[in-house]
Design a protein around this motif. Sequence first.
Motif, PDB file in Angstrom:
ATOM      1  N   PRO A   1      10.002   5.727   8.084  1.00 18.09           N
ATOM      2  CA  PRO A   1       9.771   6.322   6.764  1.00 18.09           C
ATOM      3  C   PRO A   1      10.695   5.691   5.722  1.00 18.09           C
ATOM      4  O   PRO A   1      11.871   5.452   5.988  1.00 18.09           O
ATOM      5  N   GLY A   2      10.149   5.408   4.556  1.00 12.44           N
ATOM      6  CA  GLY A   2      10.904   4.730   3.511  1.00 12.44           C
ATOM      7  C   GLY A   2      10.612   3.245   3.432  1.00 12.44           C
ATOM      8  O   GLY A   2      11.028   2.581   2.480  1.00 12.44           O
ATOM      9  N   ASP A   3       9.896   2.710   4.434  1.00 11.90           N
ATOM     10  CA  ASP A   3       9.532   1.297   4.419  1.00 11.90           C
ATOM     11  C   ASP A   3       8.193   1.102   3.704  1.00 11.90           C
ATOM     12  O   ASP A   3       7.371   2.019   3.616  1.00 11.90           O
ATOM     13  N   ILE A   4       7.975  -0.122   3.246  1.00  7.65           N
ATOM     14  CA  ILE A   4       6.727  -0.444   2.554  1.00  7.65           C
ATOM     15  C   ILE A   4       5.592  -0.558   3.559  1.00  7.65           C
ATOM     16  O   ILE A   4       5.743  -1.138   4.643  1.00  7.65           O
ATOM     17  N   ARG A   5       4.463  -0.003   3.170  1.00  6.22           N
ATOM     18  CA  ARG A   5       3.241  -0.097   3.970  1.00  6.22           C
ATOM     19  C   ARG A   5       2.415  -1.275   3.432  1.00  6.22           C
ATOM     20  O   ARG A   5       2.116  -1.340   2.240  1.00  6.22           O
TER      21      ARG A   5
ATOM     22  N   GLY B   1       8.679  12.017  -0.289  1.00  5.49           N
ATOM     23  CA  GLY B   1       8.291  12.354  -1.651  1.00  5.49           C
ATOM     24  C   GLY B   1       9.220  11.829  -2.731  1.00  5.49           C
ATOM     25  O   GLY B   1       8.942  12.016  -3.912  1.00  5.49           O
ATOM     26  N   SER B   2      10.318  11.171  -2.353  1.00  6.17           N
ATOM     27  CA  SER B   2      11.293  10.747  -3.366  1.00  6.17           C
ATOM     28  C   SER B   2      10.847   9.482  -4.109  1.00  6.17           C
ATOM     29  O   SER B   2      11.194   9.292  -5.281  1.00  6.17           O
ATOM     30  N   SER B   3      10.087   8.603  -3.465  1.00  8.91           N
ATOM     31  CA  SER B   3       9.618   7.391  -4.133  1.00  8.91           C
ATOM     32  C   SER B   3       8.431   6.817  -3.377  1.00  8.91           C
ATOM     33  O   SER B   3       8.375   6.899  -2.141  1.00  8.91           O
ATOM     34  N   ASN B   4       7.498   6.231  -4.113  1.00  7.99           N
ATOM     35  CA  ASN B   4       6.377   5.539  -3.494  1.00  7.99           C
ATOM     36  C   ASN B   4       6.305   4.081  -3.960  1.00  7.99           C
ATOM     37  O   ASN B   4       5.298   3.422  -3.769  1.00  7.99           O
ATOM     38  N   THR B   5       7.409   3.612  -4.571  1.00 10.98           N
ATOM     39  CA  THR B   5       7.438   2.233  -5.068  1.00 10.98           C
ATOM     40  C   THR B   5       8.671   1.455  -4.607  1.00 10.98           C
ATOM     41  O   THR B   5       8.573   0.264  -4.321  1.00 10.98           O
ATOM     42  N   MET B   6       9.832   2.103  -4.540  1.00 12.02           N
ATOM     43  CA  MET B   6      11.068   1.427  -4.139  1.00 12.02           C
ATOM     44  C   MET B   6      11.438   1.879  -2.730  1.00 12.02           C
ATOM     45  O   MET B   6      11.657   3.071  -2.496  1.00 12.02           O
ATOM     46  N   PRO B   7      11.516   0.958  -1.752  1.00 13.31           N
ATOM     47  CA  PRO B   7      11.764   1.358  -0.362  1.00 13.31           C
ATOM     48  C   PRO B   7      13.191   1.826  -0.118  1.00 13.31           C
ATOM     49  O   PRO B   7      14.032   1.837  -1.019  1.00 13.31           O
ATOM     50  N   ARG B   8      13.457   2.200   1.121  1.00 12.17           N
ATOM     51  CA  ARG B   8      14.780   2.674   1.516  1.00 12.17           C
ATOM     52  C   ARG B   8      15.786   1.527   1.534  1.00 12.17           C
ATOM     53  O   ARG B   8      15.417   0.346   1.575  1.00 12.17           O
TER      54      ARG B   8
ATOM     55  N   ASN C   1       0.841  -1.198   0.000  1.00 11.81           N
ATOM     56  CA  ASN C   1       0.000   0.000   0.000  1.00 11.81           C
ATOM     57  C   ASN C   1       0.876   1.248   0.000  1.00 11.81           C
ATOM     58  O   ASN C   1       0.714   2.152   0.811  1.00 11.81           O
ATOM     59  N   GLY C   2       1.846   1.261  -0.907  1.00 14.13           N
ATOM     60  CA  GLY C   2       2.728   2.436  -0.988  1.00 14.13           C
ATOM     61  C   GLY C   2       3.862   2.383   0.008  1.00 14.13           C
ATOM     62  O   GLY C   2       4.189   1.332   0.582  1.00 14.13           O
ATOM     63  N   ILE C   3       4.466   3.534   0.259  1.00 10.61           N
ATOM     64  CA  ILE C   3       5.626   3.646   1.151  1.00 10.61           C
ATOM     65  C   ILE C   3       5.381   4.767   2.156  1.00 10.61           C
ATOM     66  O   ILE C   3       4.868   5.843   1.803  1.00 10.61           O
ATOM     67  N   PHE C   4       5.746   4.504   3.409  1.00  7.88           N
ATOM     68  CA  PHE C   4       5.646   5.544   4.434  1.00  7.88           C
ATOM     69  C   PHE C   4       6.578   6.703   4.082  1.00  7.88           C
ATOM     70  O   PHE C   4       7.767   6.487   3.821  1.00  7.88           O
ATOM     71  N   GLN C   5       6.055   7.924   4.103  1.00  6.83           N
ATOM     72  CA  GLN C   5       6.869   9.093   3.779  1.00  6.83           C
ATOM     73  C   GLN C   5       7.330   9.851   5.028  1.00  6.83           C
ATOM     74  O   GLN C   5       8.377  10.496   5.003  1.00  6.83           O
ATOM     75  N   THR C   6       6.568   9.760   6.098  1.00  7.95           N
ATOM     76  CA  THR C   6       6.912  10.473   7.333  1.00  7.95           C
ATOM     77  C   THR C   6       6.690   9.550   8.532  1.00  7.95           C
ATOM     78  O   THR C   6       5.964   8.554   8.453  1.00  7.95           O
ATOM     79  N   GLN C   7       7.289   9.941   9.675  1.00  8.04           N
ATOM     80  CA  GLN C   7       7.104   9.159  10.888  1.00  8.04           C
ATOM     81  C   GLN C   7       5.662   9.235  11.363  1.00  8.04           C
ATOM     82  O   GLN C   7       5.144   8.288  11.959  1.00  8.04           O
ATOM     83  N   LYS C   8       4.966  10.342  11.092  1.00  6.85           N
ATOM     84  CA  LYS C   8       3.559  10.459  11.475  1.00  6.85           C
ATOM     85  C   LYS C   8       2.711   9.415  10.742  1.00  6.85           C
ATOM     86  O   LYS C   8       1.797   8.825  11.336  1.00  6.85           O
ATOM     87  N   GLU C   9       3.010   9.178   9.454  1.00  5.31           N
ATOM     88  CA  GLU C   9       2.277   8.153   8.720  1.00  5.31           C
ATOM     89  C   GLU C   9       2.487   6.782   9.352  1.00  5.31           C
ATOM     90  O   GLU C   9       1.552   5.976   9.428  1.00  5.31           O
ATOM     91  N   VAL C  10       3.706   6.521   9.811  1.00  7.25           N
ATOM     92  CA  VAL C  10       3.992   5.244  10.473  1.00  7.25           C
ATOM     93  C   VAL C  10       3.165   5.127  11.749  1.00  7.25           C
ATOM     94  O   VAL C  10       2.546   4.081  12.017  1.00  7.25           O
TER      95      VAL C  10
END
Length: 399
Positions: A214-218, A299-306, A187-196
């Motif tokens: 942030p940067g991990d797959i959701r 905002g750098s990627s929503n498909t490839m994780p960190r 379901n996309g990638i976490f962009q911020t710690q708040k989203e996590v």
Amino acid sequence: PLKWVNDLKVRIGYGITGNQNIGNYSFASVLQTIQYNFNGQTVNAVVPQAIPNPGVRWEEVQQSNIGIDALLLDGRISVTADAYIKNTNNMLVPMSVPISTGYSDIIVPSINAGKVQNKGIELNITTHNTKGSIEWNTSFNISYNSNKVVSLNDSTPLYTGSIGLNQNLSIQKNGLPVNSFYGFVTNGIFQTQKEVGDYAVQVPGSDPFNRTSPGDIRFRDLNNDGKIDDNDRTYIGNPNPRFIFAMNNSFTWKHFDLGIFMQGVEGNAIFNANRIYQEGMAVAQNQTIAVLNRWTGAGSSNTMPRAIFNDPNKNTRVSDRFVEDGSYIKIKNVTIGYTLPKRLIQKVKMQTARIYLSAQNLVTFTKYKGFDPEVPVNGIDLNVYPVTRTLSAGINLIF
């Protein structure tokens, strides 16, 4: 009578066959002799090699079909069509046993567990065309097949595919196709710690190097219990193609001949397990250039994780991230030849002389990102060596 129909035949068939292809002595407790160290002494022991199943019996395959054979237009076109339903009863499958038994999934017994149904349609068309010195023959066939597990005689699914890292991938479950892919839904990638923090718990903790960050797959919380675990796995793909098709063309004109063979499949999924290692970014090893587009900030990627050592969020877990469209069309073989005229070879008492150029696996049209979409029937591409493209030339001489 229809003048353009030269011959028409209708076929109806029904039969029952058996299958016992599970190896020998599955009903018996096969023993083996081993030696082990007990308090410094070598002790001989006899241990069972596999769990016996005295109740195992042949599986039963019931098949019914109806078909037609037709010859049309003075024999220039021949058509064969079949429709079938095939039910496999008392299916022979490995038994699921608790790990506490001490037996691995290699030496568990085979059991008669359930029923699988296949149904489909097969069509074959062959044409013969001649105009002057040109001859053109075409053979085309296409097959549609749908299968599903009707019953397992048990509510517990059977996991039949493993890709290492203690990850099960394929599942046999009531109502699903055989060898269905089973895993998590991204379901996309976490962009911020708040989203996590606002999302279902994946891997808790305070250390950003050992938790979901942030940067991990959701992954989707499919059962809405506020946490991501094995209960959120679901059906994520079918490795069985809807259609398999092939076409063979042969042309002759005077002394030249040309043959083109094409083959393909449509509607199947491939689990590209190579990407788990080639795009995992969890250990120090070579990766594909796809990781250049990895997440490096909001905002750098929503498909490839960190890129993170040891993959604390388990971004490489079995999920639809690695499921790809496996449809393809291949030009499998192209051969062009020239047969020398008789008048040129009679002087050397030669019957036939033919020069040819040939190419195998010439071109593949596919959206699959891996090396080759021709993978085993289970749909798993893990270190599958791709078929090679071969170009060759030769001379056939008959004296």
